[in-house]
Write a protein that holds these residues in place. Structure first.
Motif, short mmCIF file in Angstrom:
data_model
loop_
_atom_site.label_atom_id
_atom_site.label_comp_id
_atom_site.label_asym_id
_atom_site.label_seq_id
_atom_site.Cartn_x
_atom_site.Cartn_y
_atom_site.Cartn_z
N PRO A 59 0.83 -1.21 0.00
CA PRO A 59 0.00 0.00 0.00
C PRO A 59 0.86 1.26 0.00
N GLU A 60 0.41 2.23 -0.74
CA GLU A 60 1.21 3.42 -0.96
C GLU A 60 1.56 4.15 0.35
N GLU A 61 0.62 4.12 1.30
CA GLU A 61 0.83 4.83 2.56
C GLU A 61 1.96 4.25 3.39
N ASP A 62 2.38 3.03 3.05
CA ASP A 62 3.47 2.39 3.80
C ASP A 62 4.84 2.74 3.23
N HIS A 63 4.88 3.65 2.27
CA HIS A 63 6.14 4.01 1.65
C HIS A 63 6.35 5.52 1.66
N ALA A 64 7.61 5.91 1.62
CA ALA A 64 7.98 7.32 1.52
C ALA A 64 8.65 7.54 0.17
N LEU A 65 8.21 8.56 -0.52
CA LEU A 65 8.74 8.91 -1.83
C LEU A 65 9.50 10.22 -1.70
N ILE A 66 10.77 10.20 -2.02
CA ILE A 66 11.62 11.39 -1.90
C ILE A 66 12.20 11.73 -3.25
N GLN A 67 12.03 12.98 -3.65
CA GLN A 67 12.58 13.46 -4.91
C GLN A 67 13.92 14.12 -4.65
N LEU A 68 14.95 13.68 -5.36
CA LEU A 68 16.25 14.32 -5.29
C LEU A 68 16.28 15.48 -6.27
N LEU A 69 16.60 16.65 -5.77
CA LEU A 69 16.54 17.86 -6.57
C LEU A 69 17.88 18.19 -7.22
N LEU A 70 18.94 17.54 -6.80
CA LEU A 70 20.25 17.65 -7.46
C LEU A 70 20.73 19.08 -7.60
N PRO A 71 21.06 19.80 -6.51
CA PRO A 71 21.18 19.26 -5.16
C PRO A 71 19.90 19.45 -4.35
#
Length: 236
Positions: A59-71
């Motif tokens: 389930p999506e709520e069990d995960h964290a999505l982090i975007q790397l902005l470089l930097p």
């Protein structure tokens, strides 16, 4: 589960927004198994939930999505939109669980979804070239992150890392020494170079022997020449 969402294949050229020739936007996702997953969206701005769902992180709520902005980086919420048309690379990390850890590299802030991060991931997140080393600053001490090594991130604070160039070669009394470049006090330089206890240290500049004074600061660069000397003035 943690993983990597790799670069989007489509890039913005000359500052203009564009998309895949067929009207689709593709990202590559690398999961815990290290297998790459190709995920394509028909719209240019999927939500965090859509990215996780289509990639199989449910389930999506069990995960964290982090975007790397470089930097830098940012946590993407379930309803947050990600614009795949924006200029630059679209790089993400996916983590299981909800705890977020904080660190900086050269004063730029990052978020991470696991308590441990390895050297390769640090380089990838902060775009650190191989010729530089990563140094962890903690409790007034510095520790180089070894190649392939891990560091434990603080659960309560922010970890601070810096980058600097790798080892350089200097000469002490005709013998080559490998040390890190940077600013040294005379006392620290004597210690790092392994100068005999009680001896003085001189640096050769433009053919001239210049004594280093107590507490003097010197920026050490590749190829510098040092000569040690007994306090009475005799050469070592």
């Amino acid at each position: 589960m943690n993983g990597i969402i790799g670069d989007a294949e489509d890039r913005v050229k000359d500052g203009e927004k564009h998309h895949h020739p067929h009207g689709s936007f593709e990202i590559l996702i690398k999961g815990e198994s290290q297998d790459e997953i190709s995920v394509t969206f028909g719209e240019p701005d999927p939500s965090g939930r859509q990215i996780l769902s289509k990639a199989g992180f449910v389930p999506e709520e069990d995960h964290a999505l982090i975007q790397l902005l470089l930097p830098g980086s940012r946590l993407i919420g379930m309803n947050d939109k990600v614009d795949l048309r924006n200029k630059g690379r679209h790089v993400f990390r996916v983590f299981g669980g909800g705890e977020i850890f904080l660190f900086t590299v050269d004063d730029t802030g990052y978020q991470w979804g696991a308590s441990k991060i390895n050297e390769a991931d640090l380089r990838d997140a902060a775009v650190v070239p191989e010729e530089k080393v990563l140094v962890l600053e903690r409790d007034g001490e510095e520790a180089e992150v070894p190649a392939g090594g891990d560091i434990e991130l603080s659960h309560t604070g922010v970890e601070h890392l810096r980058t600097r160039h790798g080892m350089i070669t200097v000469t002490l009394d005709g013998d080559e020494k490998r040390i890190h470049p940077g600013m040294y006090t005379t006392e620290k330089l004597i210690q790092v170079l392994g100068v005999e206890a009680g001896y003085l240290l001189n640096v050769v500049e433009d053919g001239e022997l210049i004594p280093l004074q107590p507490n003097e600061k010197l920026r050490v660069k590749d190829g510098m020449i040092f000569i040690s000397q007994v306090p009475s003035g005799g050469s070592s």
